[in-house]
Design a protein around this motif. Structure first.
Motif, PDB file in Angstrom:
ATOM      1  N   GLU A 142     -14.046  11.728  -7.693  1.00 25.84           N
ATOM      2  CA  GLU A 142     -14.012  11.271  -6.346  1.00 25.84           C
ATOM      3  C   GLU A 142     -14.260  10.341  -5.217  1.00 25.84           C
ATOM      4  OE1 GLU A 142     -15.352  14.345  -2.325  1.00 25.84           O
ATOM      5  OE2 GLU A 142     -15.729  14.866  -3.771  1.00 25.84           O
ATOM      6  N   ARG A 143     -15.327   9.941  -6.253  1.00 23.63           N
ATOM      7  CA  ARG A 143     -15.749   8.687  -5.234  1.00 23.63           C
ATOM      8  C   ARG A 143     -15.092   7.502  -5.697  1.00 23.63           C
ATOM      9  NH1 ARG A 143     -21.256   6.341  -4.291  1.00 23.63           N
ATOM     10  NH2 ARG A 143     -21.727   8.477  -3.372  1.00 23.63           N
ATOM     11  N   ASP A 164     -15.878  14.994 -12.496  1.00 27.45           N
ATOM     12  CA  ASP A 164     -15.668  14.844 -10.625  1.00 27.45           C
ATOM     13  C   ASP A 164     -15.562  14.432  -9.712  1.00 27.45           C
ATOM     14  OD1 ASP A 164     -13.763  16.883 -12.939  1.00 27.45           O
ATOM     15  OD2 ASP A 164     -14.193  18.479 -11.464  1.00 27.45           O
ATOM     16  N   ASP A 165     -17.313  14.201  -9.641  1.00 30.25           N
ATOM     17  CA  ASP A 165     -17.780  13.897  -8.669  1.00 30.25           C
ATOM     18  C   ASP A 165     -17.105  12.497  -8.754  1.00 30.25           C
ATOM     19  OD1 ASP A 165     -19.485  15.825  -7.698  1.00 30.25           O
ATOM     20  OD2 ASP A 165     -21.295  15.375  -8.955  1.00 30.25           O
TER      21      ASP A 165
END
Length: 224
Positions: free
Chosen positions: A46-47, A42-43
């Protein structure tokens, strides 16, 4: 006309997919460097600026993404080793590669953890490692043959040296993120032949106060 539009659509989709994959891999490299393996898919989504589903369609789990990122790191290392082997000065070529490797490891918090994670897949790990190992051995052998390297030093000594520098970089990062350069210079002085000129140490020593601060930070990390 309709036929031309239909024929062009798959190429656009492939180009979009390739761009998304590149963004995902670059985001993963950045996040693993900054945060280590605590990074989630998920990180990464997003990035990278893509949907979470896009990441999961390409990588079923984090381990697959870790392996791909590691493969890219190995490609960079292989390129650096080849450049070192082609350097006209055998000792300068060796130093160039070791400095590159230490800079890379010191800047990538998750790199050592990624290596440990991949060792669970010994066949893939060995395949990737063997892309770099012979070239590094050739760089070391060339420096020894030129009389610039202590005759008892072998290529595996440099892998150990890089990990020693990595450990020191992690220890000193809160107080001086460049301190590892000082100890790399000291270590390289230790493996040079006696006739090779010593270079000035590029960074000053830690003060007593900095040592205590670094120790406190290390203890806090272990307590978490």
């Amino acid at each position: 006309m309709n036929h031309a539009t239909t024929a062009g659509a798959p190429r656009r989709l492939r180009a979009d997919a390739a761009r998304n994959q590149q963004r995902i891999l670059e985001a993963a490299r950045q996040l693993f460097a900054e945060r280590g393996l605590e990074t989630t898919l998920d990180d990464v989504a997003e990035r990278a600026g893509v949907g979470v589903g896009t990441v999961y369609r390409r990588f079923a789990n984090k381990k697959e993404l870790i392996a791909e990122v590691f493969e890219a790191h190995v490609g960079d290392m292989a390129t650096a080793a080849e450049a070192a082997a082609a350097h006209p000065d055998p000792w300068a070529g060796l130093v160039q590669f070791i400095e590159y490797a230490c800079t890379h490891v010191a800047a990538n918090r998750g790199f050592s953890a990624v290596i440990l994670e991949l060792e669970d897949d010994p066949q893939r790990f060995a395949s990737l490692r063997d892309r770099v190992k012979p070239t590094v051995a050739a760089v070391v052998d060339r420096a020894r043959a030129a009389g610039a390297l202590h005759p008892d030093i072998a290529a595996p000594d440099f892998f150990a040296l890089i990990h020693m520098v990595d450990a020191l970089a992690e220890f000193a990062k809160p107080v001086d993120p460049d301190l590892w350069r000082r100890y790399l210079a000291i270590a390289l002085d230790g493996v040079r032949a006696d006739t090779t000129p010593r270079r000035p140490l590029p960074v000053g020593a830690l003060t007593d106060e900095q040592v205590e601060r670094a120790k406190s930070h290390l203890c806090e990390g272990h307590r978490r």
